[in-house]
Design a protein around this motif. Structure first.
Motif, PDB file in Angstrom:
ATOM      1  N   ASP A  19      52.743  87.921  55.132  1.00 33.31           N
ATOM      2  CA  ASP A  19      51.769  86.305  55.524  1.00 33.31           C
ATOM      3  C   ASP A  19      50.794  86.450  56.949  1.00 33.31           C
ATOM      4  OD1 ASP A  19      52.302  84.216  54.538  1.00 33.31           O
ATOM      5  OD2 ASP A  19      54.187  83.606  55.773  1.00 33.31           O
ATOM      6  N   SER A  20      49.899  85.629  56.454  1.00 32.33           N
ATOM      7  CA  SER A  20      49.570  85.217  58.064  1.00 32.33           C
ATOM      8  C   SER A  20      48.909  83.991  57.520  1.00 32.33           C
ATOM      9  CB  SER A  20      48.485  86.167  58.434  1.00 32.33           C
ATOM     10  OG  SER A  20      47.829  85.764  59.854  1.00 32.33           O
ATOM     11  N   PRO A  21      48.271  83.291  58.004  1.00 25.67           N
ATOM     12  CA  PRO A  21      47.545  81.911  57.390  1.00 25.67           C
ATOM     13  C   PRO A  21      46.059  82.131  57.167  1.00 25.67           C
ATOM     14  CG  PRO A  21      48.865  80.850  59.828  1.00 25.67           C
ATOM     15  CD  PRO A  21      48.742  82.957  59.601  1.00 25.67           C
ATOM     16  N   GLY A  22      45.636  81.793  56.315  1.00 27.12           N
ATOM     17  CA  GLY A  22      44.780  81.992  55.942  1.00 27.12           C
ATOM     18  C   GLY A  22      44.904  83.748  54.841  1.00 27.12           C
ATOM     19  N   PHE A  23      45.817  84.671  55.253  1.00 23.70           N
ATOM     20  CA  PHE A  23      45.748  85.978  54.514  1.00 23.70           C
ATOM     21  C   PHE A  23      44.948  86.696  54.403  1.00 23.70           C
ATOM     22  CE2 PHE A  23      48.026  82.785  51.465  1.00 23.70           C
ATOM     23  CZ  PHE A  23      48.785  82.556  51.821  1.00 23.70           C
ATOM     24  N   ILE A  24      44.115  87.687  53.651  1.00 21.40           N
ATOM     25  CA  ILE A  24      42.813  88.072  54.431  1.00 21.40           C
ATOM     26  C   ILE A  24      41.393  87.553  54.113  1.00 21.40           C
ATOM     27  CG2 ILE A  24      41.271  90.699  53.852  1.00 21.40           C
ATOM     28  CD1 ILE A  24      43.933  90.993  55.448  1.00 21.40           C
ATOM     29  N   THR A  25      41.361  87.107  52.241  1.00 22.38           N
ATOM     30  CA  THR A  25      40.208  86.696  51.873  1.00 22.38           C
ATOM     31  C   THR A  25      40.511  84.677  52.678  1.00 22.38           C
ATOM     32  OG1 THR A  25      41.915  85.192  50.187  1.00 22.38           O
ATOM     33  CG2 THR A  25      40.922  87.347  50.129  1.00 22.38           C
ATOM     34  N   ASN A  26      40.869  84.005  52.740  1.00 22.88           N
ATOM     35  CA  ASN A  26      40.230  82.949  52.736  1.00 22.88           C
ATOM     36  C   ASN A  26      40.083  82.636  54.099  1.00 22.88           C
ATOM     37  OD1 ASN A  26      40.588  82.043  50.619  1.00 22.88           O
ATOM     38  ND2 ASN A  26      41.087  80.073  50.672  1.00 22.88           N
ATOM     39  N   ARG A  27      40.660  83.711  55.307  1.00 27.30           N
ATOM     40  CA  ARG A  27      41.105  84.303  56.566  1.00 27.30           C
ATOM     41  C   ARG A  27      39.242  84.505  56.464  1.00 27.30           C
ATOM     42  NH1 ARG A  27      44.916  87.349  60.745  1.00 27.30           N
ATOM     43  NH2 ARG A  27      43.605  87.285  62.694  1.00 27.30           N
ATOM     44  N   VAL A  28      39.133  84.810  55.921  1.00 24.33           N
ATOM     45  CA  VAL A  28      37.520  85.282  56.362  1.00 24.33           C
ATOM     46  C   VAL A  28      36.659  84.405  55.696  1.00 24.33           C
ATOM     47  CG1 VAL A  28      35.593  87.495  55.678  1.00 24.33           C
ATOM     48  CG2 VAL A  28      38.285  87.798  57.096  1.00 24.33           C
ATOM     49  N   LEU A  29      36.837  84.259  54.488  1.00 28.41           N
ATOM     50  CA  LEU A  29      35.949  83.490  53.584  1.00 28.41           C
ATOM     51  C   LEU A  29      35.572  82.085  54.339  1.00 28.41           C
ATOM     52  CD1 LEU A  29      34.180  83.290  51.104  1.00 28.41           C
ATOM     53  CD2 LEU A  29      36.648  82.677  50.168  1.00 28.41           C
ATOM     54  N   MET A  30      36.851  80.820  54.353  1.00 28.37           N
ATOM     55  CA  MET A  30      36.363  80.571  55.292  1.00 28.37           C
ATOM     56  C   MET A  30      35.604  80.126  56.693  1.00 28.37           C
ATOM     57  SD  MET A  30      38.027  78.185  53.058  1.00 28.37           S
ATOM     58  CE  MET A  30      37.960  79.789  51.036  1.00 28.37           C
ATOM     59  N   LEU A  31      35.542  80.596  57.557  1.00 27.83           N
ATOM     60  CA  LEU A  31      35.161  80.774  58.094  1.00 27.83           C
ATOM     61  C   LEU A  31      33.742  81.252  58.212  1.00 27.83           C
ATOM     62  CD1 LEU A  31      35.888  80.841  61.428  1.00 27.83           C
ATOM     63  CD2 LEU A  31      35.873  83.342  61.101  1.00 27.83           C
ATOM     64  N   THR A  32      33.345  82.176  56.932  1.00 28.02           N
ATOM     65  CA  THR A  32      31.826  82.364  57.103  1.00 28.02           C
ATOM     66  C   THR A  32      31.295  81.231  56.088  1.00 28.02           C
ATOM     67  OG1 THR A  32      32.732  85.060  56.113  1.00 28.02           O
ATOM     68  CG2 THR A  32      30.361  84.116  54.892  1.00 28.02           C
ATOM     69  N   ILE A  33      31.894  80.498  55.030  1.00 27.00           N
ATOM     70  CA  ILE A  33      31.437  79.620  54.622  1.00 27.00           C
ATOM     71  C   ILE A  33      31.136  78.251  55.520  1.00 27.00           C
ATOM     72  CG2 ILE A  33      31.933  77.689  53.360  1.00 27.00           C
ATOM     73  CD1 ILE A  33      32.803  79.678  51.703  1.00 27.00           C
TER      74      ILE A  33
END
Length: 284
Positions: free
Chosen positions: A185-199
């Motif tokens: 458990d961590s905000p954004g987990f893996i996928t969105n912690r990386v993906l949202m920053l990229t988008i």
């Protein structure tokens, strides 16, 4: 734990697809709940269209008729409809106040031992678990869009999530022909912690007139062999969801790198949400 009935909360794009996947598996009865009857009616019509398209595309894909599959789904506008559910998958908007109210209510509706699967891209699972009387039975189940075509689900272990809860959720995913990958458990987990920053950074590139949306996406597809560019992905997910998710990351980490691009906020304010509205960075 034996699961016969799965409650699905939220009949938007992801919730509808999760309900359809569960019904298609043949092992579950599904109760789909949304606050708007019009949303439920639209979801059932969309599921019927997709099932009929699958049947035309390949008769081998459907072991049951669309009518038989849809007959496994009942709908309602009250969370009380979930009283007999053995497992819950929640898919409401990425807004903590809304999610909190949902979990406080279903915690009283559902019997002890029923597992709550939080389909979120950014809200911490431990925070969700803290407002229930069953923190050991709460975990994250981050389904990706389009649900029927993505064979992997990000499964999130909160601080209190038990091994038994994880095992039950992973078994359910196997019945949907999906693999669950367990992360912490961590905000954004893996996928969105990386993906949202990229988008978000790709949106800054368009905002700063470094490149057009098409050029940005072509670079990612041509240089990195991605099937979709970051802005195409944003349009698919929904730019309102992107904004909500990046705001959760910004609030959680207090790090300016997660500050949402002003162009993203402007497009959401204008109703240019991507595929769901017919226009985002592209016209659909």
């Amino acid at each position: 734990m034996s699961i016969r009935t799965v409650g699905v909360i939220g009949a938007g794009t992801i919730g509808r697809s999760v309900a359809q996947s569960l019904a298609q598996a043949g092992a579950y009865e599904v109760v789909l709940v949304d606050i708007a009857q019009s949303q439920l009616d639209g979801a059932l019509k969309q599921m019927e269209r997709e099932l009929r398209f699958q049947k035309v595309l390949s008769a081998q894909e459907l072991e049951s008729s669309p009518e038989t599959i849809l007959a496994r789904i009942t709908t309602g506008t009250e969370l009380a409809k979930l009283a007999d559910a053995d497992f819950i998958v929640e898919n409401v908007t990425e807004n903590w106040d809304i999610k909190r109210a949902v979990y406080e209510e279903i915690d009283t509706v559902c019997r002890p031992g029923v597992i709550f699967g939080v389909n979120t891209s950014a809200v911490p699972i431990t925070r969700v678990a803290s407002v229930t009387s069953r923190p050991a039975e709460v975990l994250g189940m981050h389904f990706m869009n389009p649900v029927p075509l993505i064979g992997t689900v990000e499964v999130v272990r909160g601080h209190f999530t038990s091994d038994a809860t994880l095992d039950t959720a992973l078994d359910l995913l196997k019945n949907l022909d999906k693999e669950g990958i367990v992360v912490q458990d961590s905000p954004g987990f893996i996928t969105n912690r990386v993906l949202m920053l990229t988008i978000n950074e790709a949106i800054y590139c368009v905002q700063d007139q470094v490149a057009t949306a098409s050029q940005v996406d072509r670079m990612f597809k041509g240089c990195f062999s991605h099937k979709m560019g970051p802005l195409e992905t944003g349009d698919l997910i929904g730019l309102d969801t992107i904004l909500n998710s990046i705001n959760v990351l910004y609030d959680s980490f207090k790090d300016s790198k997660y500050r949402p691009a002003p162009l993203l906020q402007k497009m959401v304010d204008a109703g240019l949400l991507g595929r769901k509205s017919g226009q985002g960075f592209y016209v659909y």
